[in-house]
Design a protein around this motif. Structure first.
Motif, short mmCIF file in Angstrom:
data_model
loop_
_atom_site.label_atom_id
_atom_site.label_comp_id
_atom_site.label_asym_id
_atom_site.label_seq_id
_atom_site.Cartn_x
_atom_site.Cartn_y
_atom_site.Cartn_z
N HIS A 227 3.49 10.20 -9.34
CA HIS A 227 2.20 10.02 -10.02
C HIS A 227 1.60 11.34 -10.48
O HIS A 227 2.32 12.32 -10.60
CB HIS A 227 1.26 9.21 -9.13
CG HIS A 227 1.95 7.98 -8.58
ND1 HIS A 227 2.11 6.83 -9.30
CD2 HIS A 227 2.59 7.77 -7.40
CE1 HIS A 227 2.80 5.95 -8.58
NE2 HIS A 227 3.10 6.50 -7.42
N GLU B 138 -2.87 8.79 -3.84
CA GLU B 138 -1.46 9.09 -3.59
C GLU B 138 -1.00 10.36 -4.31
O GLU B 138 -0.26 11.17 -3.75
CB GLU B 138 -0.60 7.90 -4.05
CG GLU B 138 0.89 8.12 -3.84
CD GLU B 138 1.75 6.98 -4.39
OE1 GLU B 138 1.18 6.00 -4.89
OE2 GLU B 138 2.99 7.09 -4.31
N HIS C 39 6.65 9.73 -2.40
CA HIS C 39 5.58 8.75 -2.64
C HIS C 39 4.87 8.40 -1.35
O HIS C 39 5.34 8.70 -0.25
CB HIS C 39 6.16 7.47 -3.26
CG HIS C 39 6.54 7.66 -4.69
ND1 HIS C 39 5.77 7.18 -5.73
CD2 HIS C 39 7.59 8.30 -5.25
CE1 HIS C 39 6.33 7.52 -6.88
NE2 HIS C 39 7.45 8.19 -6.62
N VAL C 40 3.72 7.73 -1.52
CA VAL C 40 2.99 7.15 -0.39
C VAL C 40 2.75 5.69 -0.74
O VAL C 40 2.41 5.36 -1.88
CB VAL C 40 1.66 7.90 -0.13
CG1 VAL C 40 0.86 7.22 0.96
CG2 VAL C 40 1.94 9.36 0.25
ZN LIG Z 1 4.05 5.91 -5.62
#
Ligand SMILES: [Zn+2]
Length: 255
Positions: free
Chosen positions: A10, A24, A79-80
């Motif tokens: 992102h 995130e 990622h989260v």
């Molecule tokens: Zn993500």
């Protein structure tokens, strides 16, 4: 030279998942930057490229194009998670075998050694960055931003550090990375130190533009922008002189 491409998920207009006062995109950048810094500070023969080093909007195609054009040996996407679960999981493209499965196994094992997250398993998914990258690729989901317990952990910089350290340990085992020999004094040429990593990134970019090889070392709460390290003091002084001529406030520090 092992070329590791690190992709903080992102960024910019795309915050990714949000919850518990966090976005995130910021967490992925923190984790990714620490993975980069630990690799560059502590291991030999390693080169790192990030898909973004600040809060830029970056498309999925731009990310995989960057890794492919650079000829990365490995693509690591950070990622989260969100959506009501808890814990850690990671992904590879469906149906792949070794070495991708080996890398996934090692990263999975090493991350879970460092953090007290629930193990959600090693998974497969047809995701753009896994499919369109020309090299082995693993995407990790480092807890759930919308889970109170996971989020409380993600707010601690020591926990971010542990997540990063787990990824590094997985990469060390995957690629047989060798620790730098840190014996003896080392004279580092430093052009700035910041508590905010984006400020360090900005200065590093300016120095790169003027032809200096920069790296960022995180120590004692500061992101230190450095342009060289030498066993010999005179060589360090010489490079510092060049940097001062180019308009930077260079100093030589002994570590
Ligand atoms: Zn993500």
């Amino acid at each position: 030279m092992t070329k590791i491409f690190i992709d903080p998920g992102h960024g910019g207009t795309d915050p990714g998942a949000v919850g518990n006062g966090m976005q995130e995109k910021n967490l992925t950048l923190q984790i990714s930057s620490r993975i980069r810094d630990i690799l560059l500070n502590e291991y030999e023969g390693i080169s790192v490229l990030m898909s973004r080093t600040g809060d830029q909007t970056t498309s999925l195609t731009q990310r995989t194009d960057a890794a492919n054009n650079w000829g990365a040996d490995f693509y690591l996407s950070i990622h989260v998670n969100a959506g009501g679960g808890t814990g850690y999981e990671d992904y590879i493209f469906p149906g792949l075998g070794a070495p991708t499965t080996t890398y996934q196994n090692l990263i999975h094992e090493e991350v879970l050694k460092q953090v007290d997250y629930r193990d959600r398993g090693k998974k497969q998914a047809n995701l753009h960055v896994l499919r369109e990258s020309n090299m082995p690729a693993v995407l990790t989901e480092n807890g759930f931003i919308d889970n109170t317990s996971d989020a409380a952990k993600l707010k601690q910089s020591s926990f971010i550090e542990q997540i990063a350290r787990g990824h590094v340990n997985g990469l060390v085992r995957s690629f047989g990375l060798v620790r730098k020999n840190l014996a003896g004094p080392l004279y580092r040429v430093q052009i700035g130190a910041f508590t905010v990593s984006t400020n360090a990134d900005q200065l590093a970019a300016q120095a790169e533009e003027k032809g200096f090889d920069t790296y960022i070392s995180y120590r004692d709460g500061y992101y230190k922008v450095q342009i060289g390290a030498f066993a010999n003091r005179e060589n360090a002084d010489q490079l510092a002189g060049k940097a001062i001529e180019a308009g930077f406030e260079a100093i030589v520090i002994q570590e």
